[in-house]
Enzyme design. Structure first.
Site, PDB file in Angstrom:
ATOM      1  CG  ASN A  82      -1.594  -1.185   1.132  1.00 10.49           C
ATOM      2  OD1 ASN A  82      -2.190  -1.706  -0.080  1.00 10.49           O
ATOM      3  ND2 ASN A  82      -2.120  -1.547   2.577  1.00 10.49           N
TER       4      ASN A  82
ATOM      5  CG  ASP B  67      -2.847   2.687   2.614  1.00  9.95           C
ATOM      6  OD1 ASP B  67      -1.697   3.251   3.859  1.00  9.95           O
ATOM      7  OD2 ASP B  67      -3.839   2.591   3.088  1.00  9.95           O
TER       8      ASP B  67
ATOM      9  CG  HIS C 264       4.081  -1.563  -5.025  1.00 12.56           C
ATOM     10  ND1 HIS C 264       3.024  -2.439  -4.400  1.00 12.56           N
ATOM     11  CD2 HIS C 264       4.871  -2.357  -5.429  1.00 12.56           C
ATOM     12  CE1 HIS C 264       3.011  -3.231  -5.127  1.00 12.56           C
ATOM     13  NE2 HIS C 264       4.358  -3.410  -5.132  1.00 12.56           N
TER      14      HIS C 264
ATOM     15  CB  CYS D  86      21.233  14.718  -1.387  1.00  8.09           C
ATOM     16  SG  CYS D  86      20.593  16.393  -1.974  1.00  8.09           S
TER      17      CYS D  86
ATOM     18  N   GLY E 281      -5.825  -8.843   2.953  1.00  8.81           N
ATOM     19  CA  GLY E 281      -5.892  -7.941   2.076  1.00  8.81           C
ATOM     20  C   GLY E 281      -5.490  -7.804   0.962  1.00  8.81           C
ATOM     21  CB  SER E 282      -2.239  -8.927  -0.565  1.00  6.96           C
ATOM     22  OG  SER E 282      -1.623  -9.253  -1.498  1.00  6.96           O
ATOM     23  CB  SER E 283      -5.448 -10.014  -5.381  1.00  8.26           C
ATOM     24  OG  SER E 283      -4.029  -9.574  -5.794  1.00  8.26           O
TER      25      SER E 283
ATOM     26  CD  GLN F 124     -12.079 -10.034  -5.567  1.00 11.76           C
ATOM     27  OE1 GLN F 124     -10.943  -9.403  -5.171  1.00 11.76           O
ATOM     28  NE2 GLN F 124     -12.582 -10.288  -6.623  1.00 11.76           N
TER      29      GLN F 124
ATOM     30  CB  CYS G 196      -8.376  -6.752   6.949  1.00 13.05           C
ATOM     31  SG  CYS G 196      -7.945  -7.489   5.424  1.00 13.05           S
TER      32      CYS G 196
END
EC number: 2.3.1.286
Length: 405
Positions: free
Chosen positions: A172, A174, A191, A202, A272-274, A303, A319
């Site tokens: 994530n 976020d 990511h 620098c 919560g990860s595919s 899923q 989750c």
């Protein structure tokens, strides 16, 4: 000379004839596919003799269309969300709690599913960003600065504090793991982080933590934010890793921490990860070890994931629901998020005077000034933004891929 001209004309005529023949052949094949497709949609009892004969004549086409339909059905099933019943969910969480207690080195892998409770869209869910993009629908959302760490983020922070979780590997961008109070040495944001921009000019990469989403002007292969390094004057860049890119920044990606944690892990909990992206990072799965010596895998996702068959346990639940039950089983209190304790306010670097109007994204309001959401209240008001770090790079990548094809 005349003979050479005649030969040239003849050669061009042959090429045109060949090209025309190929076009006609492709159109003929398409017409056959359309005809067979229409017939296959009819119940067998309603097909005419001519239609039945057409199916016999074009058996290869029938077989190909049937294979395509099977693939579509499989893909549709994989995209469906499945929920465990109440009793089954509790039973599975009890098994997970035992694994957490017995683990000597538990590592948690997190995906977009842990942030949906904060109104941040996921990617591949029924209403996910990329699901909508694949359907040709526009993506728009409000600025994400109002999002706060979810119950799952706070549970993970507490589990680390209690030394039950050693490291967190997140896909994530976020920044909510960092804002929950999870120490940076225990976190790998593979990511990137939407609140962090850096100066790579620098000698030691210089980091600037901001109180707003720095990716307003950035996308795939375009990472300049428009602001300047206060030390060397070079343009700052975001830390986001889009599809088609390889992340090389030491922080906040922290690949070293992620790979070292994976090497030591005896249990991996995926939340919560595919796993469609994470599965490609072989260093996170210790695939060079014999199967019996690899970490035990536990997956929480609604899923299908490509790692389901390798998991000791797959939990179909949201989750937050799973983590709430897990904390009850472990007899641990779930800490509430307190904006006053949010590390982003102590880590943040103030903008220089000339940079105050360098963005139009909302600013995370400090705890003592909840109503002040911008550097310049008259100039900057909450806006709806098109795409963002979660959509724009993906869209560009798909367009580029299509052109190459």
């Amino acid at each position: 000379m005349a003979e050479e001209q005649d030969a040239g004309v003849s050669s061009r005529a042959q090429r045109k004839a060949l090209s025309k023949a190929k076009i006609l052949q492709r159109e003929s094949e398409r017409e056959v596919f359309r005809l067979v497709g229409r017939v296959l949609k009819k119940p067998e009892s309603q097909r005419s003799e001519e239609e039945a004969a057409a199916l016999l004549l074009h058996r290869d086409t029938v077989e190909e269309l049937c294979k395509r339909q099977v693939r579509r059905n499989v893909l549709k099933r994989k995209q469906e969300e499945v929920f465990d019943g109440v009793d089954e969910l509790k039973n599975k969480v009890r098994q997970l709690a035992v694994a957490v207690k017995q683990a000597s080195h538990l590592v948690v892998y997190t995906g977009a599913g842990i942030s949906t409770a904060a109104s941040i869209p996921d990617y591949r869910g029924p209403n996910g960003v990329w699901t909508q993009l694949q359907k040709g629908r526009a993506i728009s959302s409000s600025d994400l600065s109002k999002a706060e760490p979810t119950l799952t983020h706070m549970c993970i922070k507490m589990l680390h504090k209690e030394k039950l979780v050693k490291h967190v590997v997140s896909q994530n961008c976020d920044g909510l793991h960092l804002r929950s109070g999870l120490p940076r040495h225990a976190l790998s944001e593979l990511h990137g982080n939407m609140f962090i921009e850096v100066c790579t000019s620098c000698s030691l990469v210089r980091e600037y933590v901001r109180l707003f989403d720095v990716t307003e002007r950035t996308s795939l292969h375009r990472h300049g934010t428009g602001r300047k390094c206060s030390h060397c004057g070079a343009e700052l860049r975001d830390t986001i890793v889009h599809f088609g890119e390889r992340g090389t920044l030491e922080q906040p990606l922290n690949w070293r921490g992620a790979t070292e944690a994976a090497k030591m892990a005896d249990v991996i909990l995926c939340l919560g990860s595919s796993l469609k992206v994470l599965k490609k990072y072989t260093s996170l799965w210790c695939m060079n070890r014999p199967a019996s010596k690899r970490p035990k895998l536990y997956i929480v996702n609604l899923q299908w994931t490509p790692k389901d068959d390798l998991a000791v346990l797959k939990i179909h639940g949201k989750c937050d629901d799973v983590m709430r039950l897990l904390m009850e089983e472990l007899n641990l209190q779930i800490p509430a998020y307190n904006r006053a304790d949010d590390p982003i306010f102590t880590l943040a670097t103030p903008l220089q005077l000339e940079e105050v109007r360098s963005h139009s994204r909302e600013v995370v309001a400090p705890p003592n000034d909840q109503n002040d959401c911008s550097d310049d209240p008259e100039e900057q008001k909450p806006t709806s933004v098109q795409g963002g770090w979660f959509g724009r790079g993906y869209g560009k990548g798909r367009q580029k891929k299509k052109k190459v094809a």
